[in-house]
Design a protein around this motif. Sequence first.
Motif, PDB file in Angstrom:
ATOM      1  N   PHE A 126      -0.131   2.536  -5.140  1.00  0.00           N
ATOM      2  CA  PHE A 126      -1.043   1.390  -5.103  1.00  0.00           C
ATOM      3  C   PHE A 126      -2.471   1.859  -5.372  1.00  0.00           C
ATOM      4  O   PHE A 126      -3.186   1.279  -6.213  1.00  0.00           O
ATOM      5  N   TRP A 127      -2.893   2.903  -4.675  1.00  0.00           N
ATOM      6  CA  TRP A 127      -4.271   3.367  -4.810  1.00  0.00           C
ATOM      7  C   TRP A 127      -4.505   4.033  -6.164  1.00  0.00           C
ATOM      8  O   TRP A 127      -5.617   3.952  -6.715  1.00  0.00           O
ATOM      9  N   THR A 139       0.836  -1.190   0.000  1.00  0.00           N
ATOM     10  CA  THR A 139       0.000   0.000   0.000  1.00  0.00           C
ATOM     11  C   THR A 139       0.874   1.243   0.000  1.00  0.00           C
ATOM     12  O   THR A 139       1.830   1.358   0.759  1.00  0.00           O
TER      13      THR A 139
END
Length: 327
Positions: A304-305, A300
Amino acid sequence: MRLVRHPVLCNYYVTYRCNARCSFCDIWEKPSPYIKLEDVAQNLRDLKRLGVSVIDFTGGEPLLHRQIHEFIGLAHDMGFITTLTTNCLLYPKYAEKLRGKVDMLHFSLDASEKEVHDKGRGVACYDFVLESIRVARELGERPDILFTVFRENLKDLEAVYRDIAQPNKLMLILNPAFEYNTVETGEQLTAAELDYLSSFGKRKGVYLNEAFIQLRRDGGNHVANPICRAASTTLVISPSNELVLPCYHLGEQKFPIEGRLHELYNSEPVQRLAALEGRLPQCEGCTINCYMQPSFAVETSKYFWQALPSTMKYNWEKGTWKRMLTR
């Protein structure tokens, strides 16, 4: 937070030889053997044990290998997600043998005009791309158009999308060019051009990993706080049956596999070198897509997002999520 602690991808170089002479690549300049079926079979078994889920058969031009359909068929039957990228010069010849075995089949096309594309590739292959699209569709295949983006061809995106990708119901993958070693790609995309590319990537039938754009805005990988996880997410196997670390493009060390890939990968020398991923002096500013994509996926971070929506979009449209669930 690290989500996945085992390698997820293998870049399997079947040969470094190529029948094109792309200006943004130096792989074709290397002398090279061809991989052997017995080595592939053993390595695939070890890759399965290591937790790898995706096998990218690459090169050079992978279709130069006369047994490429056997390698891909073996990997596909073992439950791997298979990928292959080709300049299409040989695809019509191999299309029937490859049918149903390649989960992500990419046809390289970098311009809407024949002369422009062929000049960049150093060989006349534009017509072969169009023929390959026709052949693939007749066989029920769903290839993607892989568009390598430079400043000079950014203006061609609209025409390729409108005239080739959309009429043929193909996904258009935007692949921002990157530099490595002595290979240069010309002027880098400006902030405004990155914004345009980002906006284009939101269109229906277009895939662009938005984290690629953010990484370029941030100046690439930084050795003081690396985002690159090349060595721990991706195994690189050479045509000489060597494990290459920390990645192909740096190739700091090559370890003969000799039928013991699982043991070799977990050995102290390999893990010691893998621990330097993203931290070597040459890693500063790196934006190499083929290593950043898996790097974004295993822990994360803001990348990642940013990568997640486009990745889900691609997997949904291609149906590869079904293969991932049943592998």
